[in-house]
Design a protein around this motif. Structure first.
Motif, mmCIF file in Angstrom:
data_model
loop_
_atom_site.group_PDB
_atom_site.id
_atom_site.type_symbol
_atom_site.label_atom_id
_atom_site.label_comp_id
_atom_site.label_asym_id
_atom_site.label_seq_id
_atom_site.Cartn_x
_atom_site.Cartn_y
_atom_site.Cartn_z
ATOM 1 N N VAL A 1 -35.666 -9.081 4.374
ATOM 2 C CA VAL A 1 -34.814 -9.313 3.208
ATOM 3 C C VAL A 1 -33.346 -9.338 3.632
ATOM 4 O O VAL A 1 -32.581 -10.244 3.267
ATOM 5 C CB VAL A 1 -35.046 -8.238 2.123
ATOM 6 C CG1 VAL A 1 -33.990 -8.336 1.037
ATOM 7 C CG2 VAL A 1 -36.421 -8.389 1.521
ATOM 8 N N ILE A 2 -32.952 -8.348 4.438
ATOM 9 C CA ILE A 2 -31.548 -8.281 4.871
ATOM 10 C C ILE A 2 -31.177 -9.512 5.684
ATOM 11 O O ILE A 2 -30.160 -10.162 5.449
ATOM 12 C CB ILE A 2 -31.313 -7.000 5.702
ATOM 13 C CG1 ILE A 2 -31.519 -5.774 4.833
ATOM 14 C CG2 ILE A 2 -29.917 -6.988 6.301
ATOM 15 C CD1 ILE A 2 -31.484 -4.482 5.593
ATOM 16 N N GLN B 1 -31.213 -12.703 3.411
ATOM 17 C CA GLN B 1 -30.105 -12.733 2.458
ATOM 18 C C GLN B 1 -28.782 -13.048 3.158
ATOM 19 O O GLN B 1 -28.021 -13.904 2.722
ATOM 20 C CB GLN B 1 -30.017 -11.394 1.737
ATOM 21 C CG GLN B 1 -29.061 -11.442 0.568
ATOM 22 C CD GLN B 1 -28.927 -10.116 -0.136
ATOM 23 O OE1 GLN B 1 -29.548 -9.133 0.248
ATOM 24 N NE2 GLN B 1 -28.131 -10.087 -1.192
ATOM 25 N N ASN B 2 -28.545 -12.363 4.288
ATOM 26 C CA ASN B 2 -27.259 -12.561 4.942
ATOM 27 C C ASN B 2 -27.164 -13.910 5.627
ATOM 28 O O ASN B 2 -26.121 -14.561 5.589
ATOM 29 C CB ASN B 2 -26.975 -11.410 5.904
ATOM 30 C CG ASN B 2 -26.624 -10.154 5.146
ATOM 31 O OD1 ASN B 2 -25.578 -10.079 4.528
ATOM 32 N ND2 ASN B 2 -27.516 -9.182 5.123
ATOM 33 N N LYS C 1 -16.039 -9.551 2.151
ATOM 34 C CA LYS C 1 -17.490 -9.799 2.116
ATOM 35 C C LYS C 1 -18.169 -9.121 3.303
ATOM 36 O O LYS C 1 -19.232 -8.525 3.184
ATOM 37 C CB LYS C 1 -17.759 -11.299 2.149
ATOM 38 C CG LYS C 1 -17.394 -12.008 0.869
ATOM 39 C CD LYS C 1 -18.118 -13.344 0.769
ATOM 40 C CE LYS C 1 -17.855 -13.949 -0.595
ATOM 41 N NZ LYS C 1 -16.490 -14.513 -0.696
ATOM 42 N N ILE D 1 -21.419 -5.435 4.171
ATOM 43 C CA ILE D 1 -22.602 -5.276 5.024
ATOM 44 C C ILE D 1 -22.323 -4.276 6.145
ATOM 45 O O ILE D 1 -23.185 -3.461 6.492
ATOM 46 C CB ILE D 1 -23.085 -6.653 5.540
ATOM 47 C CG1 ILE D 1 -24.384 -6.540 6.313
ATOM 48 C CG2 ILE D 1 -22.053 -7.344 6.385
ATOM 49 C CD1 ILE D 1 -25.570 -6.593 5.441
ATOM 50 N N PHE E 1 -24.389 -0.788 6.830
ATOM 51 C CA PHE E 1 -25.034 -0.432 8.094
ATOM 52 C C PHE E 1 -24.480 0.868 8.666
ATOM 53 O O PHE E 1 -25.221 1.661 9.231
ATOM 54 C CB PHE E 1 -24.907 -1.574 9.107
ATOM 55 C CG PHE E 1 -26.019 -2.566 8.997
ATOM 56 C CD1 PHE E 1 -27.244 -2.306 9.597
ATOM 57 C CD2 PHE E 1 -25.871 -3.731 8.278
ATOM 58 C CE1 PHE E 1 -28.287 -3.204 9.493
ATOM 59 C CE2 PHE E 1 -26.912 -4.639 8.161
ATOM 60 C CZ PHE E 1 -28.122 -4.374 8.769
ATOM 61 N N VAL F 1 -29.651 -0.339 2.860
ATOM 62 C CA VAL F 1 -28.752 -1.468 3.127
ATOM 63 C C VAL F 1 -28.868 -2.496 2.006
ATOM 64 O O VAL F 1 -27.864 -2.968 1.462
ATOM 65 C CB VAL F 1 -29.074 -2.113 4.489
ATOM 66 C CG1 VAL F 1 -28.316 -3.417 4.656
ATOM 67 C CG2 VAL F 1 -28.721 -1.166 5.610
ATOM 68 N N ILE F 2 -30.114 -2.835 1.630
ATOM 69 C CA ILE F 2 -30.317 -3.846 0.576
ATOM 70 C C ILE F 2 -29.702 -3.362 -0.728
ATOM 71 O O ILE F 2 -28.975 -4.091 -1.409
ATOM 72 C CB ILE F 2 -31.816 -4.129 0.401
ATOM 73 C CG1 ILE F 2 -32.374 -4.759 1.656
ATOM 74 C CG2 ILE F 2 -32.049 -5.035 -0.795
ATOM 75 C CD1 ILE F 2 -33.863 -4.922 1.655
ATOM 76 N N GLN G 1 -25.805 -3.191 -0.453
ATOM 77 C CA GLN G 1 -25.180 -4.508 -0.392
ATOM 78 C C GLN G 1 -25.214 -5.198 -1.752
ATOM 79 O O GLN G 1 -24.207 -5.724 -2.222
ATOM 80 C CB GLN G 1 -25.897 -5.363 0.647
ATOM 81 C CG GLN G 1 -25.152 -6.648 0.939
ATOM 82 C CD GLN G 1 -25.852 -7.527 1.933
ATOM 83 O OE1 GLN G 1 -26.945 -7.230 2.405
ATOM 84 N NE2 GLN G 1 -25.220 -8.647 2.246
ATOM 85 N N ASN G 2 -26.377 -5.151 -2.404
ATOM 86 C CA ASN G 2 -26.489 -5.875 -3.664
ATOM 87 C C ASN G 2 -25.741 -5.180 -4.787
ATOM 88 O O ASN G 2 -25.130 -5.842 -5.623
ATOM 89 C CB ASN G 2 -27.953 -6.108 -4.017
ATOM 90 C CG ASN G 2 -28.559 -7.162 -3.126
ATOM 91 O OD1 ASN G 2 -28.229 -8.337 -3.243
ATOM 92 N ND2 ASN G 2 -29.391 -6.748 -2.190
ATOM 93 N N MET H 1 -22.064 -5.957 -4.127
ATOM 94 C CA MET H 1 -21.758 -7.359 -4.426
ATOM 95 C C MET H 1 -21.723 -7.575 -5.933
ATOM 96 O O MET H 1 -20.863 -8.292 -6.455
ATOM 97 C CB MET H 1 -22.787 -8.278 -3.787
ATOM 98 C CG MET H 1 -22.560 -8.443 -2.305
ATOM 99 S SD MET H 1 -23.470 -9.811 -1.549
ATOM 100 C CE MET H 1 -24.903 -9.921 -2.523
ATOM 101 N N LEU I 1 -18.561 -8.820 -8.141
ATOM 102 C CA LEU I 1 -18.578 -9.945 -9.077
ATOM 103 C C LEU I 1 -18.103 -9.501 -10.448
ATOM 104 O O LEU I 1 -17.371 -10.212 -11.136
ATOM 105 C CB LEU I 1 -19.986 -10.531 -9.183
ATOM 106 C CG LEU I 1 -20.450 -11.393 -8.012
ATOM 107 C CD1 LEU I 1 -21.860 -11.901 -8.266
ATOM 108 C CD2 LEU I 1 -19.518 -12.568 -7.809
ATOM 109 N N TRP J 1 -14.994 -10.865 -12.473
ATOM 110 C CA TRP J 1 -15.225 -11.485 -13.779
ATOM 111 C C TRP J 1 -14.367 -10.810 -14.842
ATOM 112 O O TRP J 1 -13.829 -11.465 -15.736
ATOM 113 C CB TRP J 1 -16.712 -11.378 -14.120
ATOM 114 C CG TRP J 1 -17.078 -11.927 -15.451
ATOM 115 C CD1 TRP J 1 -17.126 -13.251 -15.802
ATOM 116 C CD2 TRP J 1 -17.472 -11.188 -16.611
ATOM 117 N NE1 TRP J 1 -17.514 -13.371 -17.104
ATOM 118 C CE2 TRP J 1 -17.743 -12.126 -17.628
ATOM 119 C CE3 TRP J 1 -17.629 -9.830 -16.893
ATOM 120 C CZ2 TRP J 1 -18.144 -11.745 -18.895
ATOM 121 C CZ3 TRP J 1 -18.027 -9.463 -18.151
ATOM 122 C CH2 TRP J 1 -18.286 -10.410 -19.130
#
Lengths: 844, 844
Positions: A752-753, A756-757, B656, B660, B664, B752-753, B756-757, B760, B764, B768
């Protein structure tokens, strides 16, 4: 909005209804209003009148009038409002023609003509430029400017030009033209920029679906070609391997052989193979490419449609907003009065403060979040309720499937028993589809209601909020069952000996033995194809026709004889056009496409044929929409806009979301990662041989809790197998997750990582490589600027020369004091980027 | 670029050197050129002259001249070129004053004055608007417009106004003002928009560092406060737990007690605690916030600095580009001639094609990728080489550390032995820092050279490419050692009994027993603080002073007596200003800040005090830069620009990337995830008790390969412990990764997932929620538009009236045919958004 002339009728020069009675001035816009039949017996004007009039036509953009209409004024008041409105139109320079005969009830038409001077003035204010590109003729651009302001149907205007609607009908609204590019410039000329941009967007999307479909078909073919050489499905189909699987339900179901599910295993490989991973990456890049290409296309269109200089205008507040603001002001005034009285009675210290406050606040008064709080609260709770509704319906479907399959499995009839899966799936998906379609309509209506409650200030605000809400609701509605199948189904079912039960009696459902991906694939294809077939095409054709019928029927009820009589006497164009369906915005068109875009982007990893289906649908859709716009709808008011607005943000958000969804589909829903882990970590030979055995855990059948073991016959086995990575019964940690489980999980997450990246990086790369402004456009803009400088310098010189000539005539011997004054006004050549100069250029 | 007057000298009205000799016309710009002393003995004009002149001053923006200069023409030619250039300046309306005495060698000054008419014309072409905001006085804006075009120093212009440089010196370039906002409008007025934007950006960045520093300090304090209650570090310090660890090197090192590393364990907790995770999320949101705030600030500044209408101008190609294009054209022409000859000799079929081709190509000729291919190839290979160099230096440092620590560990001196770690770390980091600083300078120079090889078309292209390259090289240079420590150190060291060896003899290095995070933290703080202290402050102050000294020395060598004589006679301002350092772009200033931004964003999870250090540095940096600009540099040419250009993209890319990297760092470098996994999956009590034991694996000391076991004394233990998750020696899969390893790995990846999400999404959300255009600005723009319409309508009416008056005087009885003609030119009120009308407004 009344006018707009739109139906296709045979060409006829100087046809009545296109011109005022003098036969020279063209009808540019038609206003319609209804005289109401007073059914009440009371003749008093004040109130109590019940009116049966249908207020379809009157929606002219006078804010005052609409604000009054909210209050539903009596007929007499309406006449006054109308008179005021018409007076203002005349004041603005428009010319007007009313029906000669005064009618008692039924629709009445007022025709407007915009003379040249008004058009020029408005062109000036809209800052319309003439194209500097030599290829396009200047006359064409005058044309285009004309259409921005007036609403006119060119059947056969002036001999030479074939008439817009006929061109559109022949070149665009025809299935035979499906392989052609759309005449976007023509569409924009007749329908305005907003609709032109929609069709340009749809065209680009459809066009880019072609490569995606081709790659998708190749991926599918790869699956078809490799299905016979695929080791895992071979192993599953091999009867000699003799995997005895644990029963699929308690008591009633028996142990079964894995080889009996050979069919699904083979089908599954069609969609679940290494090419799918490549396709998912490809499609993510495709989405980024599409967004970038659209930006370029939009800028190109902006340039050729003269929208580059278009700035946001200050919009009129909505009537509803003004009404509520007025109420607030009145309330504050009343409170102030009360306060003042109180203060006068009590201490005198606060008079100054209170008085000052009320004056300043009533001037700067706005609706704040306090005024909107009730609306927001209702909004949030309603949206949460509707999400809840959607999720409960998904859960309802699960229960339906569980119960039906359990009941059918217990049936003594072997015929019923063998058809369990097919029957359950088929009925469930059908019901699901129907529920989605019904909720979709309901949610659409609720979103409008909720947005009204928020009291947005301007029409644009209203539209954006409505779109966002409707999108959210419809998206959740369409995708909730798909998300369930992709990420939740079968993950909470437990293991043999420790199943999870719903309502104490029914075991949670599991995926088919071929894997969850094939179920996801079925779900997706049925919802996608079904939704598109039923909703888009049937509804889009059926509902407008139905509405037209109802309207015709209603109108008949009111003034059947009279209307018919009138039509025979004066078959005017506006009478014919009035029977058409009014245009109610592009939102449904966009929404449909965006939801489809979701099928193409979000779950494309599980269904590589989605782009193909979308492509076929869109090729039909474009022509269907075209036909609808050309023949079924009244001509919409043209709206100037630079971009597709919030839809772009939704598209881009979906693109971002699709990356993570596809990553999870590949790593968690498909069998790609377990296969890779087996091949590179566990396989003794480095090949896939032995994968099926490795992916099945052992269960000691003596460990079944009492009453859940199969009842049919005495087993001649000790262990049954099930799909999971758990320790075997003989281990110290029997039935705990094994080391392989954690290794596979880590590999899934790592994928997934990585995915996605990688994809995000590729997306950024694409966005960086494709510049937003095409190079030729940016160069053209610079050239234009230079040309304009030259033109204006020349024109200024000419003007100065003219003035000097006048002076020399006037004061042949004296100096030039007045020239000097003129020069002060124009110390240097003046800069006028916009049309005045161009007019002089074209006319003088 | 020659002129620009910039040093601070006591105010003096009507000071000589600010005006032409008539005492009225101001000096707006100064050109400098050097007469060269002809050291060659040959008197011929053609060639062969060797010149010792230093071409510092001559860089005027005549492309032709620079192109010629590339070819290093003789002195005689130079005079001709200068004459042509000066003639063109006069043609453009500028006024000029030369030195009265003709000098043989040394610098010569030509002063330029831009009269009002030229200023007005240029203002017109730059489309400068007058602010409609009532607060600002129109005179101020005329001022600002003035400064856009001319380069003048206001000591005490007109009595009333205190002089720009003095204001800047008092309000800005003073350490005492560190707590104040910068006078950005003033900076922009004197130095131009580009430099104004830089300081505005630096100011916003510094300002936003304040909350980040505060939160960072709180996080650090949280670590300090909880260090005594932290169970893992308590367990590590507890001597009763008695963990005997495996030796850190072969043979020479002995077994050791974990409790001896109590200190590092406690220090590690300061940076490695749950608050750090929160801080990493906070800082990621902070980065998004910073970017959004900057966009807003930029738009606000654009509005108040009248840059909203600024469009990209077509830029002049660079001289170098033109030279090479010319060479290409000549080559093609020569080839064509040859071809024609050949064709005439051979067949006659290709004549037409060949001739046609040469004409069309020479007109549309551009440099294509073919011409640039050698440049690109050299670029790619050089950049790869430099990356390689950086990585080898990092590897060299590793080898240095390994070898030094092995050698020191084998030393018989116990004093040496006990200081191994301190000595190795200290020397290594210092060398590292020096290497980074040296390479930084080299890479900067190489980037310029490489960009020249690419032959970019315009100056803007050149700058963008240079920045990108320099950034890439300097970024890798500064961060490679940090990345090594964060993600690679200790991960390839192997396990007891199976260590990884470099050069067959030296064991790969491991992290300190406290974990890698503390090492990362040390590395970061030393490089960050060291780099900032040495490079930014010492270099920035030192190098300009050094350069000035060298220049002064050189000039002395050339014309010592004469210059001094001249200075005494005419102490002109331009003589003084000429001794200042020329300005060479903002790139180094931005670069330094961007690299610092990396320390603040990329690895902030490991070093919460980074924002504080950055803040302290920047507060000093702003005033240091201010002093440099006000007192050390010649006044730079002002450049109009809307934004900070490619730097924004680099910032946003770094933002960005930081997400990540932080994910990590937290999951792999810090011990956060293993602790969480232990607490929620393995801990029997649900607390952290027993974590240290769980995180250490067992090694049977009899399994040491011969010659690697400690030699010091006979061990009284069977097992030693090491930090890893591996199966114990008594397991069937001894020393393989254990289930806990895979579980922890899965948890790390899942984190990490998730991180990161989540981040992010928050980013956003921030983007916004914070709209790019502040609401008051967008409303102001709409109001301005309305005001302009009114002004222009009025002015047009007035003009029409004037013309009509003239006509009625001229033709008292006739109709108005000429008026009609004038009306055709102006059918409706004209739109002029720009300054002509404003001028008339202000002046008439």
């Amino acid at each position: 909005v009344g006018g707009g002339v739109g139906s296709v009728t045979p060409p006829d020069d100087q046809r009545p209804g296109q011109f005022f009675s003098d036969g020279r001035r063209k009808v540019d816009y038609v206003l319609v209003f209804h005289h109401c039949r007073q059914t009440s017996l009371k003749g008093s004007r004040g109130g109590g009148d019940r009116e049966v009039c249908v207020d379809l036509g009157v929606g002219v953009d006078s804010v005052v009038e609409e604000a009054y209409l909210e209050g539903d004024p009596a007929e007499g008041e309406k006449v006054l409002i109308r008179e005021e409105f018409e007076a203002r139109l005349l004041e603005a320079g428009l010319e007007m023609e009313r029906d000669t005969e005064i009618r008692v009830y039924g629709p009445s038409f007022t025709r407007l003509h915009a003379p040249w001077s008004v058009l020029s003035r408005e062109a000036e204010f809209l800052k319309i430029k003439v194209p500097t590109n030599k290829v396009r003729l200047p006359t064409l651009s005058i044309f285009s400017m004309y259409l921005l302001f007036n609403q006119r149907l060119y059947y056969k205007a002036h001999s030479t030009c074939p008439g817009f609607l006929f061109l559109l009908h022949d070149e665009w609204a025809r299935y035979g033209a499906f392989y052609k590019y759309q005449p976007v410039d023509l569409i924009r000329k007749y329908f305005g920029e907003k609709i032109g941009l929609y069709f340009a967007w749809l065209g680009l999307y459809t066009q880019l679906l072609i490569p995606a479909s081709i790659v998708g078909v190749f991926v599918f073919c790869y699956g078809c070609n490799t299905v016979d050489t695929n080791i895992p499905s071979q192993e599953m189909c091999d009867e000699h391997q003799n995997f005895t699987m644990c029963p699929l339900c308690d008591r009633a179901c028996d142990y079964w052989q894995l080889s009996s599910e050979c069919g699904t295993a083979r089908t599954s490989h069609l969609f679940d193979n290494p090419a799918t991973v490549f396709f998912a990456i490809f499609m993510s890049v495709w989405v980024a490419m599409f967004l970038e290409q659209w930006k370029r296309r939009q800028i190109t269109l902006n340039h050729s449609w003269d929208l580059t200089g278009l700035e946001d205008e200050e919009e009129h507040p909505r009537p509803k907003y003004q009404t509520i603001l007025l109420q607030k002001k009145q309330k504050i005034r009343r409170n102030d009065k009360k306060k003042k009285k109180k203060i006068e009675v009590g201490t005198r210290d606060f008079i100054w403060g209170g008085g000052c406050l009320s004056i300043s606040t009533s001037l700067l008064l706005k609706l704040t979040w306090r005024d909107r709080l009730p609306g927001y609260l209702i909004n949030i709770s309603s949206i949460l309720f509707m999400f809840g509704l959607t999720f409960s319906l998904v859960f309802g479907m699960i229960v339906y499937r569980i119960v039906l399959s359990t009941v059918m499995a217990m049936s003594p009839d072997p015929q019923t028993k063998s058809n369990v899966r097919v029957t359950v799936t088929a009925t469930a998906v059908t019901i699901n589809l129907v529920v989605i379609l019904i909720l979709d309509e309901i949610y659409g209506a609720v979103a409008v209601w909720l947005t009204e409650l928020e009291i947005p200030r301007t029409e644009r605000d209203f539209e954006e909020r409505l779109i966002l809400k409707a999108f959210l609701l419809k998206f959740v509605n369409a995708y909730a069952p798909i998300f369930y199948v992709a990420f939740f189904k079968g993950r909470f079912a437990g293991r043999p000996g420790d199943y999870v039960y719903v309502f104490n009696d029914y075991r949670m459902e599991e995926c088919a033995p071929g894997g969850c991906l094939i179920e996801l694939c079925i779900q997706l294809s049925i919802i996608m194809v079904g939704k598109q077939l039923i909703q888009n095409n049937m509804f889009e054709i059926g509902i407008p026709k139905l509405k037209k019928l109802i309207r015709a029927f209603k109108d008949k009820g009111i003034s059947l004889e009279e209307r018919e009589g009138q039509l025979t006497r004066h078959p005017q164009q506006w009478n014919l056009d009035y029977t058409l369906v009014p245009f109610d915005g592009l939102t449904p068109e966009y929404m449909e496409m965006i939801i489809q875009f979701g099928f193409v982007s979000l779950f494309v990893a599980s269904f590589p044929l989605a782009p193909l289906f979308a492509l076929i649908n869109n090729v039909i859709e474009i022509r269907l929409d075209a036909k609808k716009f050309v023949t079924e709808l009244r001509r919409p008011d043209s709206v100037r806009t630079k971009d597709i607005g919030i839809w772009y943000n939704i598209l881009s958000g979906m693109g971002k979301f699709s990356v993570i969804i596809n990553a999870f589909v590949i790593s968690f829903t498909s069998g790609f990662i377990p296969r890779m882990v087996y091949q590179y970590m566990y396989s003794p030979t480095g090949t896939m041989h032995g994968f099926v055995d490795h992916s099945l855990s052992y269960f000691n059948i003596s460990h079944f809790p009492s009453g859940t073991a199969p009842t049919s016959k005495a087993p001649n086995i000790t262990f049954c197998r099930y799909r999971d990575y758990r320790e075997p019964p003989w281990s110290a940690e029997a039935y705990q997750f094994s080391k392989a489980y954690w290794a596979v999980l880590a590999a899934r997450l790592a994928f997934v990582i990585l995915f996605q990246n990688l994809v995000m990086f590729l997306g950024l790369l694409v966005a960086w490589m494709i510049s937003d402004v095409p190079k030729d456009i940016s160069e053209q803009l610079k050239r234009e600027k230079k040309m304009l400088v030259d033109v204006f310098l020349r024109e200024e010189k000419e003007k100065l020369h003219l003035v000097q000539t006048l002076f020399s005539k006037n004061h042949p011997s004296e100096g030039h004091p007045e020239t000097a004054r003129f020069r002060t006004l124009h110390p240097v050549p003046s800069w006028r980027l916009h049309s005045t100069t161009i007019w002089s250029f074209l006319t003088g």
